[in-house]
Write an enzyme that holds these catalytic residues in place. Sequence first.
Site, PDB file in Angstrom:
ATOM      1  N   GLU A 105      15.071 -26.203  -9.468  1.00  0.00           N
ATOM      2  CA  GLU A 105      15.447 -26.056 -10.877  1.00  0.00           C
ATOM      3  C   GLU A 105      15.758 -27.426 -11.452  1.00  0.00           C
ATOM      4  O   GLU A 105      16.581 -28.159 -10.911  1.00  0.00           O
ATOM      5  CB  GLU A 105      16.656 -25.122 -11.022  1.00  0.00           C
ATOM      6  CG  GLU A 105      17.261 -25.078 -12.401  1.00  0.00           C
ATOM      7  CD  GLU A 105      16.263 -24.711 -13.489  1.00  0.00           C
ATOM      8  OE1 GLU A 105      16.115 -25.516 -14.439  1.00  0.00           O
ATOM      9  OE2 GLU A 105      15.619 -23.642 -13.382  1.00  0.00           O
ATOM     10  N   GLY A 130      20.360 -20.178 -14.005  1.00  0.00           N
ATOM     11  CA  GLY A 130      20.742 -19.238 -15.048  1.00  0.00           C
ATOM     12  C   GLY A 130      19.751 -19.262 -16.196  1.00  0.00           C
ATOM     13  O   GLY A 130      19.568 -18.276 -16.900  1.00  0.00           O
ATOM     14  N   THR A 133      17.431 -20.020 -19.637  1.00  0.00           N
ATOM     15  CA  THR A 133      17.648 -19.818 -21.066  1.00  0.00           C
ATOM     16  C   THR A 133      18.597 -18.670 -21.334  1.00  0.00           C
ATOM     17  O   THR A 133      19.490 -18.768 -22.185  1.00  0.00           O
ATOM     18  CB  THR A 133      16.298 -19.557 -21.767  1.00  0.00           C
ATOM     19  OG1 THR A 133      15.496 -20.735 -21.699  1.00  0.00           O
ATOM     20  CG2 THR A 133      16.493 -19.180 -23.224  1.00  0.00           C
ATOM     21  N   LYS A 166      25.258 -13.034 -27.265  1.00  0.00           N
ATOM     22  CA  LYS A 166      26.002 -11.773 -27.288  1.00  0.00           C
ATOM     23  C   LYS A 166      27.507 -12.023 -27.385  1.00  0.00           C
ATOM     24  O   LYS A 166      28.247 -11.221 -27.970  1.00  0.00           O
ATOM     25  CB  LYS A 166      25.688 -10.932 -26.047  1.00  0.00           C
ATOM     26  CG  LYS A 166      24.428 -10.089 -26.197  1.00  0.00           C
ATOM     27  CD  LYS A 166      23.275 -10.899 -26.696  1.00  0.00           C
ATOM     28  CE  LYS A 166      21.980 -10.186 -26.870  1.00  0.00           C
ATOM     29  NZ  LYS A 166      20.896 -11.113 -27.242  1.00  0.00           N
ATOM     30  N   GLY A 193      11.645 -10.070 -35.259  1.00  0.00           N
ATOM     31  CA  GLY A 193      11.782  -9.447 -33.953  1.00  0.00           C
ATOM     32  C   GLY A 193      13.246  -9.382 -33.566  1.00  0.00           C
ATOM     33  O   GLY A 193      14.141  -9.660 -34.376  1.00  0.00           O
ATOM     34  N   ILE A 198      15.192 -11.301 -31.737  1.00  0.00           N
ATOM     35  CA  ILE A 198      15.971 -12.533 -31.843  1.00  0.00           C
ATOM     36  C   ILE A 198      16.297 -12.840 -33.300  1.00  0.00           C
ATOM     37  O   ILE A 198      17.443 -13.133 -33.660  1.00  0.00           O
ATOM     38  CB  ILE A 198      15.222 -13.706 -31.188  1.00  0.00           C
ATOM     39  CG1 ILE A 198      15.093 -13.481 -29.686  1.00  0.00           C
ATOM     40  CG2 ILE A 198      15.942 -15.025 -31.460  1.00  0.00           C
ATOM     41  CD1 ILE A 198      14.238 -14.526 -28.978  1.00  0.00           C
ATOM     42  N   GLU A 219       9.682 -11.481 -42.250  1.00  0.00           N
ATOM     43  CA  GLU A 219       8.811 -11.029 -41.176  1.00  0.00           C
ATOM     44  C   GLU A 219       7.385 -10.871 -41.721  1.00  0.00           C
ATOM     45  O   GLU A 219       7.179 -10.264 -42.781  1.00  0.00           O
ATOM     46  CB  GLU A 219       9.300  -9.695 -40.608  1.00  0.00           C
ATOM     47  CG  GLU A 219       8.337  -8.968 -39.692  1.00  0.00           C
ATOM     48  CD  GLU A 219       7.857  -9.794 -38.502  1.00  0.00           C
ATOM     49  OE1 GLU A 219       6.655  -9.766 -38.207  1.00  0.00           O
ATOM     50  OE2 GLU A 219       8.701 -10.475 -37.871  1.00  0.00           O
ATOM     51  N   ALA A 235      15.248 -10.355 -19.913  1.00  0.00           N
ATOM     52  CA  ALA A 235      15.950 -10.800 -18.709  1.00  0.00           C
ATOM     53  C   ALA A 235      16.060  -9.691 -17.673  1.00  0.00           C
ATOM     54  O   ALA A 235      15.868  -9.918 -16.471  1.00  0.00           O
ATOM     55  CB  ALA A 235      17.341 -11.314 -19.083  1.00  0.00           C
ATOM     56  N   HIS A 285      32.775  15.235 -25.351  1.00  0.00           N
ATOM     57  CA  HIS A 285      33.074  15.394 -26.771  1.00  0.00           C
ATOM     58  C   HIS A 285      34.451  14.821 -27.062  1.00  0.00           C
ATOM     59  O   HIS A 285      35.391  15.105 -26.338  1.00  0.00           O
ATOM     60  CB  HIS A 285      33.063  16.880 -27.144  1.00  0.00           C
ATOM     61  CG  HIS A 285      33.498  17.161 -28.555  1.00  0.00           C
ATOM     62  ND1 HIS A 285      32.679  16.932 -29.627  1.00  0.00           N
ATOM     63  CD2 HIS A 285      34.679  17.639 -29.039  1.00  0.00           C
ATOM     64  CE1 HIS A 285      33.329  17.275 -30.736  1.00  0.00           C
ATOM     65  NE2 HIS A 285      34.549  17.700 -30.400  1.00  0.00           N
TER      66      HIS A 285
END
Length: 471
Positions: free
Chosen positions: A33, A38, A40, A50, A183, A185, A204, A325, A449
């Site tokens: 790497e 980890g 992107t 997030k 989209g 992202i 878009e 991912a 419920h």
Amino acid sequence: MHETDVIVIGGGTGGYSTALRAAALGLEVVLAERDLVGGTCLHRGCIPSKAMLHAAELVDGIAEARERWGVKASLDSVDWAALTATRDDIVSRNHRGVEGHLSHAGVRVVRGSATLTGPRTVRVETGAEAGTAWRARRGIVLATGSRPRTLPGLQPDGARVVTSDDALFAPGLPGSVLVLGGGAIGVEYASLHRSMGAEVTLVEAADRLLPLEDAEVSRHLTRGLKKRGIGVQTSARLEEATPHEDGVRATLRTARGEVREVRADRLLVAVGRVPVTDGLGLAAAGLATDDRGFVAPADWSRLETAVPGVHVVGDLLPPPSLGLAHASFAEGLVVAEALAGLTPRPVDYTAVPRVTYSSPQTAAVGLSEAEARERGHDVLVNSMPLTAVAKGMVHGRGGVVKVVAERDGGRVLGVHLVGPHVSEMIAESQLVVGWDAEAADVAQHVHAHPTLSEAVGEVMLSLAGRGLHQQ
């Protein structure tokens, strides 16, 4: 030349999941790497975005508390430095966790840029003049991921014109944002910036947002975004954009052929991603990309290329792989088990959930209504608003559950959700679609419920001919 069983090139979700599973199966693994393990997802995508979207949800919650629930709350300001510090701490802890897992599993992580020198050999440039040569006894796994696609003549500068990779790290909070790309992202970043107080225009080129999802999902999402004050322009294209000292001036051509000028503090380009293969040395191993830049497998059951022993995972794969991912995790398991001599079950991409973490959220698994009909299925479709169940009324943010099933009690082919927290609801539907369940199979199970998931249960009851609130 050093030898090992497996060489993995790339330490993102697909690469490190391959390495961990291969090591668990007793193989000696080297993971090369050039940046941070980890990839992107952990450092510039899924996790930091997030975290920021959670903060955005908290900001929106203050307004809801005041306007809907009579809680006398107000938002003085957003401490951007404190917010980003929390985000970075979450990323850092996850990064240390991945490194710890790899170390505990016995995976040797080699820092540097890896280049194929043959079908089983790799050179890793680690800063030493000659680099390090490796040979893989079992095979090589290509997991180099992707980077944001850019537009001709539009050069990102990290401040006024940004891509999804650097949008989170651009300085401060802009007062206005033009987002190119509807989209997942683009929608997420439009939602985030609106929550933080920016004026947002979302553009878009296709005739609807999330063009790969069910049309009803797109309609409900667009309605929710517009209700929040986001300007949505579909069937629209960027004609030109000019950065200037105070931001960006852009010219759009609308669906009606009209030319419209938009000024914004920041232009965010989210028009997709492209595979990263430059410098990988594919030709030396007898490989080449397709016309879209992907490295296609010859055997999808093992994700093995036409060169025996060379496998591909993650964003290097063309469709039907999804560039997600969690799909990469599954692909890593398949490849590791194949290299260990096992016969893994191939990834069922239809049963991989797809989520957009905006407000409102969308989540889907399986076929859309249009896809099901195109494939010749005689389908029965049932939809239900989330506000038809008590918990949906509590949340008060609308939304819908849509289920596509074969007629006459056949399999559930697709489940499509829009609304609050539906990302946490899709797991049940993933099992339903993945196990070829029928609506009657689901209908016999009781949903708690009051919950939002009751709406899924009610739709299944109706499709099975046992509906309570849908007759």
